[in-house]
Design a protein around this motif. Structure first.
Motif, PDB file in Angstrom:
ATOM      1  N   ASP A 299       0.804  -1.227   0.000  1.00  0.00           N
ATOM      2  CA  ASP A 299       0.000   0.000   0.000  1.00  0.00           C
ATOM      3  C   ASP A 299       0.836   1.276   0.000  1.00  0.00           C
ATOM      4  O   ASP A 299       0.271   2.366  -0.140  1.00  0.00           O
ATOM      5  N   THR A 300       2.143   1.170   0.164  1.00  0.00           N
ATOM      6  CA  THR A 300       2.962   2.387   0.217  1.00  0.00           C
ATOM      7  C   THR A 300       4.097   2.430  -0.798  1.00  0.00           C
ATOM      8  O   THR A 300       4.517   3.523  -1.176  1.00  0.00           O
ATOM      9  N   ILE A 301       4.559   1.291  -1.239  1.00  0.00           N
ATOM     10  CA  ILE A 301       5.728   1.295  -2.112  1.00  0.00           C
ATOM     11  C   ILE A 301       5.384   1.874  -3.476  1.00  0.00           C
ATOM     12  O   ILE A 301       4.293   1.637  -4.017  1.00  0.00           O
ATOM     13  N   GLU A 302       6.298   2.643  -4.011  1.00  0.00           N
ATOM     14  CA  GLU A 302       6.126   3.158  -5.364  1.00  0.00           C
ATOM     15  C   GLU A 302       6.444   2.039  -6.359  1.00  0.00           C
ATOM     16  O   GLU A 302       7.409   1.291  -6.164  1.00  0.00           O
ATOM     17  N   PRO A 303       5.634   1.909  -7.410  1.00  0.00           N
ATOM     18  CA  PRO A 303       5.861   0.820  -8.370  1.00  0.00           C
ATOM     19  C   PRO A 303       7.295   0.755  -8.890  1.00  0.00           C
ATOM     20  O   PRO A 303       7.835  -0.345  -9.089  1.00  0.00           O
ATOM     21  N   SER A 304       7.930   1.912  -9.077  1.00  0.00           N
ATOM     22  CA  SER A 304       9.300   1.916  -9.607  1.00  0.00           C
ATOM     23  C   SER A 304      10.283   1.252  -8.650  1.00  0.00           C
ATOM     24  O   SER A 304      11.336   0.776  -9.071  1.00  0.00           O
ATOM     25  N   GLU A 305       9.935   1.207  -7.364  1.00  0.00           N
ATOM     26  CA  GLU A 305      10.844   0.642  -6.373  1.00  0.00           C
ATOM     27  C   GLU A 305      10.869  -0.882  -6.396  1.00  0.00           C
ATOM     28  O   GLU A 305      11.731  -1.490  -5.746  1.00  0.00           O
ATOM     29  N   ILE A 306       9.895  -1.500  -7.083  1.00  0.00           N
ATOM     30  CA  ILE A 306       9.944  -2.958  -7.196  1.00  0.00           C
ATOM     31  C   ILE A 306      10.073  -3.403  -8.656  1.00  0.00           C
ATOM     32  O   ILE A 306       9.696  -4.502  -9.029  1.00  0.00           O
ATOM     33  N   GLN A 307      10.617  -2.515  -9.463  1.00  0.00           N
ATOM     34  CA  GLN A 307      10.905  -2.904 -10.843  1.00  0.00           C
ATOM     35  C   GLN A 307      12.093  -3.861 -10.899  1.00  0.00           C
ATOM     36  O   GLN A 307      12.145  -4.757 -11.738  1.00  0.00           O
ATOM     37  N   ALA A 308      13.059  -3.676 -10.000  1.00  0.00           N
ATOM     38  CA  ALA A 308      14.258  -4.510 -10.014  1.00  0.00           C
ATOM     39  C   ALA A 308      13.893  -5.965  -9.763  1.00  0.00           C
ATOM     40  O   ALA A 308      13.128  -6.281  -8.846  1.00  0.00           O
ATOM     41  N   ILE A 309      14.440  -6.853 -10.558  1.00  0.00           N
ATOM     42  CA  ILE A 309      14.125  -8.273 -10.458  1.00  0.00           C
ATOM     43  C   ILE A 309      14.555  -8.833  -9.108  1.00  0.00           C
ATOM     44  O   ILE A 309      13.913  -9.729  -8.542  1.00  0.00           O
ATOM     45  N   GLU A 310      15.623  -8.270  -8.526  1.00  0.00           N
ATOM     46  CA  GLU A 310      16.095  -8.736  -7.223  1.00  0.00           C
ATOM     47  C   GLU A 310      15.050  -8.469  -6.140  1.00  0.00           C
ATOM     48  O   GLU A 310      14.861  -9.294  -5.240  1.00  0.00           O
ATOM     49  N   THR A 370      13.249 -19.551  -2.925  1.00  0.00           N
ATOM     50  CA  THR A 370      14.555 -19.203  -2.366  1.00  0.00           C
ATOM     51  C   THR A 370      15.682 -19.486  -3.353  1.00  0.00           C
ATOM     52  O   THR A 370      16.690 -18.764  -3.372  1.00  0.00           O
ATOM     53  N   GLU A 371      15.523 -20.522  -4.174  1.00  0.00           N
ATOM     54  CA  GLU A 371      16.514 -20.783  -5.223  1.00  0.00           C
ATOM     55  C   GLU A 371      16.637 -19.572  -6.146  1.00  0.00           C
ATOM     56  O   GLU A 371      17.745 -19.131  -6.478  1.00  0.00           O
ATOM     57  N   ASN A 372      15.490 -19.024  -6.546  1.00  0.00           N
ATOM     58  CA  ASN A 372      15.527 -17.893  -7.467  1.00  0.00           C
ATOM     59  C   ASN A 372      16.104 -16.643  -6.822  1.00  0.00           C
ATOM     60  O   ASN A 372      16.809 -15.873  -7.475  1.00  0.00           O
ATOM     61  N   LEU A 373      15.827 -16.437  -5.547  1.00  0.00           N
ATOM     62  CA  LEU A 373      16.443 -15.307  -4.863  1.00  0.00           C
ATOM     63  C   LEU A 373      17.954 -15.467  -4.852  1.00  0.00           C
ATOM     64  O   LEU A 373      18.700 -14.505  -5.108  1.00  0.00           O
ATOM     65  N   GLY A 374      18.419 -16.689  -4.563  1.00  0.00           N
ATOM     66  CA  GLY A 374      19.855 -16.935  -4.609  1.00  0.00           C
ATOM     67  C   GLY A 374      20.434 -16.734  -5.997  1.00  0.00           C
ATOM     68  O   GLY A 374      21.521 -16.152  -6.155  1.00  0.00           O
ATOM     69  N   ARG A 375      19.706 -17.170  -7.018  1.00  0.00           N
ATOM     70  CA  ARG A 375      20.192 -17.028  -8.392  1.00  0.00           C
ATOM     71  C   ARG A 375      20.382 -15.556  -8.767  1.00  0.00           C
ATOM     72  O   ARG A 375      21.435 -15.168  -9.262  1.00  0.00           O
ATOM     73  N   VAL A 376      19.364 -14.756  -8.517  1.00  0.00           N
ATOM     74  CA  VAL A 376      19.475 -13.356  -8.948  1.00  0.00           C
ATOM     75  C   VAL A 376      20.503 -12.604  -8.114  1.00  0.00           C
ATOM     76  O   VAL A 376      21.165 -11.684  -8.614  1.00  0.00           O
ATOM     77  N   GLN A 377      20.669 -12.988  -6.850  1.00  0.00           N
ATOM     78  CA  GLN A 377      21.695 -12.328  -6.041  1.00  0.00           C
ATOM     79  C   GLN A 377      23.100 -12.731  -6.463  1.00  0.00           C
ATOM     80  O   GLN A 377      24.069 -12.008  -6.169  1.00  0.00           O
ATOM     81  N   LEU A 378      23.200 -13.860  -7.144  1.00  0.00           N
ATOM     82  CA  LEU A 378      24.493 -14.287  -7.704  1.00  0.00           C
ATOM     83  C   LEU A 378      24.699 -13.801  -9.139  1.00  0.00           C
ATOM     84  O   LEU A 378      25.691 -14.165  -9.772  1.00  0.00           O
ATOM     85  N   GLY A 379      23.743 -13.008  -9.632  1.00  0.00           N
ATOM     86  CA  GLY A 379      23.864 -12.482 -10.988  1.00  0.00           C
ATOM     87  C   GLY A 379      23.431 -13.434 -12.072  1.00  0.00           C
ATOM     88  O   GLY A 379      23.730 -13.226 -13.248  1.00  0.00           O
ATOM     89  N   LEU A 380      22.697 -14.501 -11.695  1.00  0.00           N
ATOM     90  CA  LEU A 380      22.209 -15.468 -12.663  1.00  0.00           C
ATOM     91  C   LEU A 380      20.779 -15.130 -13.078  1.00  0.00           C
ATOM     92  O   LEU A 380      20.063 -14.450 -12.347  1.00  0.00           O
ATOM     93  N   GLU A 381      20.339 -15.634 -14.211  1.00  0.00           N
ATOM     94  CA  GLU A 381      18.978 -15.411 -14.673  1.00  0.00           C
ATOM     95  C   GLU A 381      18.001 -16.215 -13.808  1.00  0.00           C
ATOM     96  O   GLU A 381      18.289 -17.360 -13.441  1.00  0.00           O
ATOM     97  N   PRO A 382      16.838 -15.637 -13.476  1.00  0.00           N
ATOM     98  CA  PRO A 382      15.830 -16.403 -12.750  1.00  0.00           C
ATOM     99  C   PRO A 382      15.282 -17.518 -13.625  1.00  0.00           C
ATOM    100  O   PRO A 382      15.298 -17.408 -14.858  1.00  0.00           O
ATOM    101  N   ASN A 383      14.814 -18.593 -13.002  1.00  0.00           N
ATOM    102  CA  ASN A 383      14.255 -19.690 -13.785  1.00  0.00           C
ATOM    103  C   ASN A 383      12.770 -19.902 -13.487  1.00  0.00           C
ATOM    104  O   ASN A 383      12.238 -20.988 -13.674  1.00  0.00           O
ATOM    105  N   CYS A 384      12.106 -18.828 -13.017  1.00  0.00           N
ATOM    106  CA  CYS A 384      10.653 -18.835 -12.884  1.00  0.00           C
ATOM    107  C   CYS A 384      10.181 -17.393 -13.010  1.00  0.00           C
ATOM    108  O   CYS A 384      10.977 -16.466 -12.855  1.00  0.00           O
TER     109      CYS A 384
END
Length: 386
Positions: A299-310, A370-384
């Protein structure tokens, strides 16, 4: 009393009917018409529908509070009503011509469906021809429209993913929902056989995921520019948290009334029973705090603040871990609930079965999230999808 407070109060008034119907909802594999009609009559379905179409255009906090009230008594009911409310919000993300169409007879429609790309779309003049079979269409026993997704096929090769809407009259609804949990959600299959989908009923899935849908350009309210995945995850959260609170309260009452089979001693005098009650009540309160945190986030976050895939990966992992937390909390209580809690008439076993199913839901599976969070934090492409 504000409009939001009135709608939440209406949900509390309907909740005893939800509780009374819970056994039959599970047995009949669908919500009763009486419960759905009561929610429609109370104006709950249009909580997030734009005011220009007669909706309330309120906030996620109102939706979450309404769904939570139902989740305390019946997970299936909370799930379906949450999706009906949420998909009315999703209607507002489509092109204006579709919005005019879907809201022509009132500020809400009942729309089950999924954005998993189950269908094949063939481009034709003015739109697409859709064919295929989709699963997990929660609320399909009562539908005006169906939300679908498919891959555009050219020369037998997929090109891009599109989400689209189809009137329920053009969908073959298959009554095959027979599950160990979430039994009352009527989440059966739906088949489309060469159904024409005009262009105005179509949206790019990528635009929905990125908060850049046609509706985001029509409605100035920030909620219509949110990336869709955090909102869809938000549909599920009050269902699960409500279930935890419901299970904790049922377990407390059950323990107060139980006597040991062999000694006739009151079970509530056992230290382990006292610990389980404390664990359940505190655990439910923690889950409620996590829900309120997510309410503030949406209810408060600006849409641009969650554009990042991470950021979106973090949101998905967070909700997945809450699902696992709720399941484990309910399971711990069931270990001390006695054999009677496994009777079909007991709400405890329904809460456990339902959460056992939800924790492996495609969007809530903790390992995938959690796998996908780890992937994107390691600079890998998400797989979902994120």
């Amino acid at each position: 009393m504000s409009l939001s407070e009135k709608l939440i109060a209406s949900a509390r008034d309907i909740a005893p009917m939800v509780e009374k119907e819970a056994y039959n909802t599970d047995r009949n594999r669908k919500l009763s018409d009486a419960v759905i009609d009561a929610c429609c009559d109370a104006g709950l379905m249009q909580i997030l529908v734009p005011k220009m179409y007669g909706g309330h255009e309120l906030d996620y906090a109102t939706m979450a509070a309404v769904v939570y009230e139902f989740g305390r008594y019946c997970t299936s009911t909370a799930w379906v009503i949450s999706f009906y409310i949420g998909h009315n919000y999703i209607h507002a993300l489509w092109p204006k011509q579709f919005q005019d169409e879907v809201f022509a007879n009132g500020p809400c429609g009942l729309t089950p469906g999924t954005i998993a790309p189950n269908f094949r779309l063939k481009p034709v003049d003015g739109g697409y021809i859709a064919s295929g079979l989709s699963q997990w269409n929660s609320g399909s026993s009562r539908a005006d429209w169906f939300l679908n997704s498919g891959l555009v096929m050219i020369d037998g090769k997929p090109q891009r993913a599109l989400a689209f809407m189809v009137p329920a009259a053009e969908v073959e609804i298959i009554d095959n929902w027979d599950m160990a949990g979430m039994r009352g959600t009527s989440s059966g299959d739906a088949r489309l056989n060469d159904v024409f989908v005009p262009q105005h009923r179509v949206v790019e899935v990528a635009d929905l995921l990125n908060g850049q849908s046609p509706g985001s350009k029509i409605h100035s309210n920030r909620i219509y520019s949110l990336p869709i995945l955090p909102f869809v995850l938000g549909e599920t959260l009050p269902v699960m948290v409500g279930a935890y609170r419901g299970a904790a309260d049922v377990f407390k009452r059950l323990t107060e009334d139980r006597y040991s089979t062999f000694t006739s001693a009151k079970v509530q005098n056992k230290q382990t029973a006292q610990m389980r009650i404390g664990h359940g009540q505190a655990g439910a309160a923690i889950a409620e705090t996590l829900l309120q945190d997510y309410v503030r986030f949406l209810d408060t976050i600006e849409p641009s603040e969650i554009q990042a895939i991470e950021r979106r990966a973090e949101v998905r992992a967070r909700v997945g871990m809450i699902a696992d937390y709720v399941y484990k909390g309910i399971n711990e209580m069931m270990l001390g609930a006695g054999g009677g809690a496994y009777r079909n008439s007991s709400p405890m076993q329904r809460f456990l079965r339902d959460m056992n199913v939800l924790r492996v839901h495609g969007f809530l599976d903790t390992e995938t999230a959690t796998e996908n969070l780890g992937r994107v934090q390691l600079g890998l492409e998400p797989n979902c999808p994120l």
